[in-house]
Write an enzyme that holds these catalytic residues in place. Structure first.
Site, PDB file in Angstrom:
ATOM      1  N   GLY A 291       0.778  -1.237   0.000  1.00 30.65           N
ATOM      2  CA  GLY A 291       0.000   0.000   0.000  1.00 30.65           C
ATOM      3  C   GLY A 291       0.812   1.291   0.000  1.00 30.65           C
TER       4      GLY A 291
ATOM      5  N   GLU B 175       9.953 -30.063   1.448  1.00 28.09           N
ATOM      6  CA  GLU B 175       8.955 -29.723   2.455  1.00 28.09           C
ATOM      7  C   GLU B 175       8.946 -30.742   3.590  1.00 28.09           C
ATOM      8  OE1 GLU B 175       7.481 -26.788   2.510  1.00 28.09           O
ATOM      9  OE2 GLU B 175       8.639 -26.453   0.680  1.00 28.09           O
TER      10      GLU B 175
HETATM   11  P1  ADP Z   1       2.890  -0.908  -3.163  1.00 28.92           P
HETATM   12  O1  ADP Z   1       2.984   0.468  -3.724  1.00 28.92           O
HETATM   13  O2  ADP Z   1       3.343  -0.990  -1.733  1.00 28.92           O
HETATM   14  O3  ADP Z   1       3.490  -1.977  -4.012  1.00 28.92           O
HETATM   15  P2  ADP Z   1       0.096  -0.603  -3.751  1.00 28.92           P
HETATM   16  O4  ADP Z   1      -0.213   0.677  -3.082  1.00 28.92           O
HETATM   17  O5  ADP Z   1       0.330  -0.564  -5.225  1.00 28.92           O
HETATM   18  O6  ADP Z   1       1.344  -1.292  -3.059  1.00 28.92           O
HETATM   19  O7  ADP Z   1      -1.037  -1.664  -3.399  1.00 28.92           O
HETATM   20  C1  ADP Z   1      -1.827  -2.270  -4.377  1.00 28.92           C
HETATM   21  C2  ADP Z   1      -3.279  -2.309  -3.958  1.00 28.92           C
HETATM   22  O8  ADP Z   1      -3.466  -3.175  -2.850  1.00 28.92           O
HETATM   23  C3  ADP Z   1      -3.793  -0.972  -3.492  1.00 28.92           C
HETATM   24  O9  ADP Z   1      -4.226  -0.187  -4.557  1.00 28.92           O
HETATM   25  C4  ADP Z   1      -4.940  -1.371  -2.571  1.00 28.92           C
HETATM   26  O10 ADP Z   1      -6.113  -1.622  -3.295  1.00 28.92           O
HETATM   27  C5  ADP Z   1      -4.454  -2.675  -1.974  1.00 28.92           C
HETATM   28  N1  ADP Z   1      -3.858  -2.450  -0.649  1.00 28.92           N
HETATM   29  C6  ADP Z   1      -2.564  -2.650  -0.287  1.00 28.92           C
HETATM   30  N2  ADP Z   1      -2.374  -2.364   1.022  1.00 28.92           N
HETATM   31  C7  ADP Z   1      -3.553  -1.944   1.508  1.00 28.92           C
HETATM   32  C8  ADP Z   1      -4.006  -1.487   2.792  1.00 28.92           C
HETATM   33  N3  ADP Z   1      -3.195  -1.435   3.862  1.00 28.92           N
HETATM   34  N4  ADP Z   1      -5.310  -1.136   2.918  1.00 28.92           N
HETATM   35  C9  ADP Z   1      -6.159  -1.209   1.873  1.00 28.92           C
HETATM   36  N5  ADP Z   1      -5.794  -1.628   0.645  1.00 28.92           N
HETATM   37  C10 ADP Z   1      -4.516  -1.996   0.440  1.00 28.92           C
END
Ligand code: ADP
Length: 501
Positions: free
Chosen positions: A71, A324
């Site tokens: 996220g 495993e």
């Molecule tokens: P990162 O940038 O860390 O790789 P992203 O922000 O691209 O991760 O996450 C991808 C998607 O996963 C987000 O758009 C969201 O929909 C979901 N997601 C990830 N973490 C969360 C969180 N803590 N709460 C709600 N949704 C999340």
């Protein structure tokens, strides 16, 4: 994109303040403390002048680090959305990519024609990364207060003089220097451009980026806890249909309990997949069966990122099953009361064993013997592979196990001060003067020899358990902890001579 579309040379995506990003802090669930810290920054960014008059300034840079899918991008967008300021998004590779493809192109031409002019144009492109960075900051500054988000900042901001993995080293170095210059260049009195960086490789970032006045706020975005997972599931279940609110809560609770080590992105996938399965069956509501099926699929595709279970070759399946089984037997031999294992399977190809563990419970208290046992444990895939397939027929499974075991041995020797090596902490091997390096090697070899012999002795003693677990894995594809414990306790044992420490 926004009114400017994609910005000329810098290729960054631009989203205006009016559109904002549509994302708010409510979209990010779990890890509440992260939101609290970022909310503070948003308050300062929004009321720049008021805070400045009190001598409080917005940090220049915020670095979000943690595994992919947790996220980080979402948080960056939420900051922009909440602050209502323009948002410029770029990826570290945007700055270097073009030159690399151009270089390959020019190189090919060079080989074909060997003309001087091609060589000349190749030289001209050095510095593209720097000018793209400059462009991006200039645009952002003209819209200040604004936010620049650089995802995968390690692509441009890795340690200078380090191994040049992606190629284009000089190029990248100039891009990095330009970022540093731009960040140093903001005057605190002018309106703010907040730079948010994201990476899953904090370890390879150039330390210069982390100095005061640059990315001075570093926030770890980790894997969610059980409560965090439940909160994330709740967010993504909002637009889904369940039979009742009550049933929804019970089901999500069950999923949260059975998705240890899942990221937010993976949890979102589980719900989406369950929705697709429900639609395919022409049902009106997502039920337990669809959710569990979706969870299983997500576990199977974990890390390999492959859709569905593509067939694993029979020989690899056999090797995975032995791996495993060996790891499971060692887990019974050295039980971890804080983190008991729960199950394993051979449905996916992962570099580390698939054996899954429960969440850590209680206060963890590791002793020297635990560190040593963990080295023994890490040897299991290699030891069993050598035993079953022969030393001339090892595969990457052994290579991964060897590197993991060596890493653990090095950690014990260099960073705990618990061994004959001495009571000093060393960050890594490169901190060592030559004669200490030799001492490290000798001691590490000693630990590795002991670990291998001990592991081999355990696996010989419990050989029949290894075979039984392997058979079950090959037949059913998975096995639960209770069944493993049962086999382990009932297995006929072959006594082994003690292993000298
Ligand atoms: P990162 O940038 O860390 O790789 P992203 O922000 O691209 O991760 O996450 C991808 C998607 O996963 C987000 O758009 C969201 O929909 C979901 N997601 C990830 N973490 C969360 C969180 N803590 N709460 C709600 N949704 C999340």
């Amino acid at each position: 994109g926004g009114p400017l579309g994609s910005l000329g040379k810098s290729r960054a995506k631009f989203i205006s303040a009016e559109e904002t990003t549509g994302v708010t802090f409510d979209d990010f669930a779990g890890q509440e403390y992260i939101k609290r810290e970022l909310q503070e920054i948003v308050r300062i960014l929004k009321n720049d002048e008021e805070f400045q008059s009190k001598g409080i300034y917005c940090p220049k840079g915020v670095l979000l680090h943690g595994p992919p899918g947790t996220g980080k991008t979402l948080l960056a967008k939420a900051i922009a959305g909440e602050a209502g300021v323009p948002f410029f998004a770029a990826t570290g590779t945007d700055f270097v990519e073009v030159r690399i493809t151009f270089l390959m192109d020019a190189h090919r031409k060079l080989l074909e024609k060997k003309s001087d002019s091609d060589f000349f144009s190749m030289q001209m492109f050095v510095g593209v990364a720097a000018s793209r960075v400059k462009d991006l900051f200039a645009s952002a500054r003209s819209f200040a207060p604004s936010i620049i988000f650089i995802d995968e900042i390690d692509a441009i901001g890795s340690k200078r003089g380090g191994p040049d993995l992606g190629g284009g080293g000089a190029e990248r170095e100039q891009g990095l220097l330009q970022i540093l210059t731009e960040m140093d260049g903001f005057k605190v009195s002018t309106s703010q451009v907040l730079v948010i960086g994201a990476t899953n490789r904090l370890d390879i970032l150039d330390p210069a980026l982390l100095r005061k006045g640059r990315f001075d706020k570093i926030i770890r975005v980790g894997l969610p806890s059980k409560d965090g997972r439940l909160a994330i599931l709740q967010v993504h279940a909002k637009n889904k249909f369940f039979r009742s609110e009550e049933e929804k809560n019970t089901l999500l609770q069950e999923i949260a309990e059975n998705s240890v080590d899942f990221t937010g992105a993976e949890l979102q996938n589980v719900l989406n997949e369950a929705g697709i399965l429900t639609a395919r069956k022409d049902l009106d509501y997502i039920g337990r069966e669809e959710l569990l099926e979706a969870l299983k699929r997500q576990k199977g595709t974990f890390e390999t990122g492959q859709e569905d279970s593509t067939e694993i070759p029979e020989e690899l399946k056999l090797r995975l099953a032995y791996r495993e089984a060996a790891v499971a037997v060692l887990a019974c031999y050295y039980p971890n009361s804080y983190r008991p294992f729960t199950e394993t399977d051979i449905r996916s190809i992962r570099s580390r064993p698939n054996l899954r563990c429960a969440e850590i419970s209680g206060k963890v208290f590791s002793k020297k013997s635990d560190f040593v046992n963990s080295i023994v444990h890490a040897c299991a895939p290699r030891v069993i592979e050598e035993e079953m397939f022969g030393i001339d027929n090892l595969c990457w499974i052994s290579a991964k196990a060897t590197s993991e075991a060596s890493r653990r041995a090095e950690f014990l020797i260099l960073q705990t001060g618990m061994t004959a090596f001495g009571k000093t902490f060393y960050r890594n091997q490169s901190d060592l003067v030559p004669n200490l390096a030799a001492k490290l090697e000798a001691l590490r070899d000693e630990y590795m020899r002991f670990a291998e012999e001990k592991c081999s002795s355990v696996l010989n003693e419990y050989h029949s358990a290894v075979e039984t677990i392997t058979d079950i894995l090959l037949e059913k594809g998975e096995i639960k902890a209770e069944e493993i414990w049962d086999i382990y306790k009932k297995a006929p044992r072959i006594p082994q001579p003690p292993v000298p420490p």
